[in-house]
Design a protein around this motif. Sequence first.
Motif, PDB file in Angstrom:
ATOM      1  N   SER A  96       0.840  -1.189   0.000  1.00 26.53           N
ATOM      2  CA  SER A  96       0.000   0.000   0.000  1.00 26.53           C
ATOM      3  C   SER A  96       0.876   1.240   0.000  1.00 26.53           C
ATOM      4  N   HIS A  97       0.245   2.350  -0.353  1.00 23.74           N
ATOM      5  CA  HIS A  97       0.924   3.642  -0.282  1.00 23.74           C
ATOM      6  C   HIS A  97      -0.099   4.719   0.031  1.00 23.74           C
ATOM      7  N   CYS A  98       0.389   5.821   0.566  1.00 17.98           N
ATOM      8  CA  CYS A  98      -0.459   6.963   0.858  1.00 17.98           C
ATOM      9  C   CYS A  98       0.290   8.218   0.433  1.00 17.98           C
ATOM     10  N   LEU A  99      -0.303   8.974  -0.477  1.00 10.17           N
ATOM     11  CA  LEU A  99       0.293  10.216  -0.951  1.00 10.17           C
ATOM     12  C   LEU A  99      -0.145  11.352  -0.036  1.00 10.17           C
ATOM     13  N   SER A 144       5.126  19.224   1.709  1.00  9.80           N
ATOM     14  CA  SER A 144       5.833  19.301   2.980  1.00  9.80           C
ATOM     15  C   SER A 144       5.308  18.283   3.993  1.00  9.80           C
ATOM     16  N   SER A 145       4.302  17.511   3.609  1.00 12.29           N
ATOM     17  CA  SER A 145       3.735  16.478   4.484  1.00 12.29           C
ATOM     18  C   SER A 145       4.404  15.142   4.191  1.00 12.29           C
ATOM     19  N   SER A 167      -9.786  19.248   0.896  1.00 11.69           N
ATOM     20  CA  SER A 167      -8.799  20.320   0.985  1.00 11.69           C
ATOM     21  C   SER A 167      -7.621  20.135   0.044  1.00 11.69           C
ATOM     22  N   SER A 168      -7.356  18.890  -0.412  1.00 14.40           N
ATOM     23  CA  SER A 168      -6.187  18.700  -1.277  1.00 14.40           C
ATOM     24  C   SER A 168      -6.414  17.755  -2.445  1.00 14.40           C
ATOM     25  N   GLY A 169      -7.509  17.031  -2.490  1.00 15.91           N
ATOM     26  CA  GLY A 169      -7.692  16.000  -3.497  1.00 15.91           C
ATOM     27  C   GLY A 169      -8.690  16.295  -4.589  1.00 15.91           C
ATOM     28  N   GLN A 183      -5.666  10.893  -5.159  1.00 14.51           N
ATOM     29  CA  GLN A 183      -5.211   9.896  -4.188  1.00 14.51           C
ATOM     30  C   GLN A 183      -4.673  10.507  -2.894  1.00 14.51           C
ATOM     31  N   ARG A 184      -4.528  11.819  -2.839  1.00 14.16           N
ATOM     32  CA  ARG A 184      -3.937  12.450  -1.649  1.00 14.16           C
ATOM     33  C   ARG A 184      -4.706  12.098  -0.382  1.00 14.16           C
ATOM     34  N   THR A 185      -3.989  11.727   0.638  1.00 14.06           N
ATOM     35  CA  THR A 185      -4.440  11.334   1.985  1.00 14.06           C
ATOM     36  C   THR A 185      -5.152   9.981   2.023  1.00 14.06           C
ATOM     37  N   ILE A 186      -5.235   9.291   0.903  1.00 14.65           N
ATOM     38  CA  ILE A 186      -5.919   7.999   0.839  1.00 14.65           C
ATOM     39  C   ILE A 186      -4.877   6.888   0.736  1.00 14.65           C
TER      40      ILE A 186
END
Length: 184
Positions: free
Chosen positions: A29-32, A37-38, A135-137, A163-166
């Motif tokens: 798995s991965h999480c973007l 800066s996160s 807010s970002s996706g 995919q951000r934060t997922i």
Amino acid sequence: MAEGVLGLGRLPQSLAWQASAPHGGGVFSHCLPPTGSSTGFMALGAPNDTSGFVFTPAVFREGVITDSGTMISLLQETAYEALRTAFRSAMAEYPLAPPVGRLDTCYNFTGYDSVTVPTVSLIFRGGATVHLDASSGVLLDGCLALWSSTGDEYTGLIGSVSQRTIEVLYDMPGGKVGFRTGAC
């Protein structure tokens, strides 16, 4: 350090298959992260707890692919047109800005201290529903970060902005993909 493409596909040369024997048999798995800066993550092997995930079958023909190397998501033309219409209606209080390349739903947020972005959800085969991070996706530089995959009525692509934060969990032996929101 140089940036590049990390192969996570189903072919023997991909990292996922090369690392599968010692690390969980083709599950990773991965999480973007939401911003540069996160911090995000990549994990080889199956997680101990999958209760926060929603799953869909990993069917590549007539389906959708995830591609963290492509920023903008592509939707089947009819789906994109419906999303664009609903999104523009929900964002009617903000002035439209000129298109940026293929991104045809852009806004001018000059003078706004805060912007309320409507919920955008992706619904997959089997009922798995993934809510994109508001807010970002959803927006990229003031534009809806999705467009139409003209010409192919059956294939879509979930790009890196969506995919951000997922956390995206690939279970290749199980033939499924899972999504867990708010993971990073």
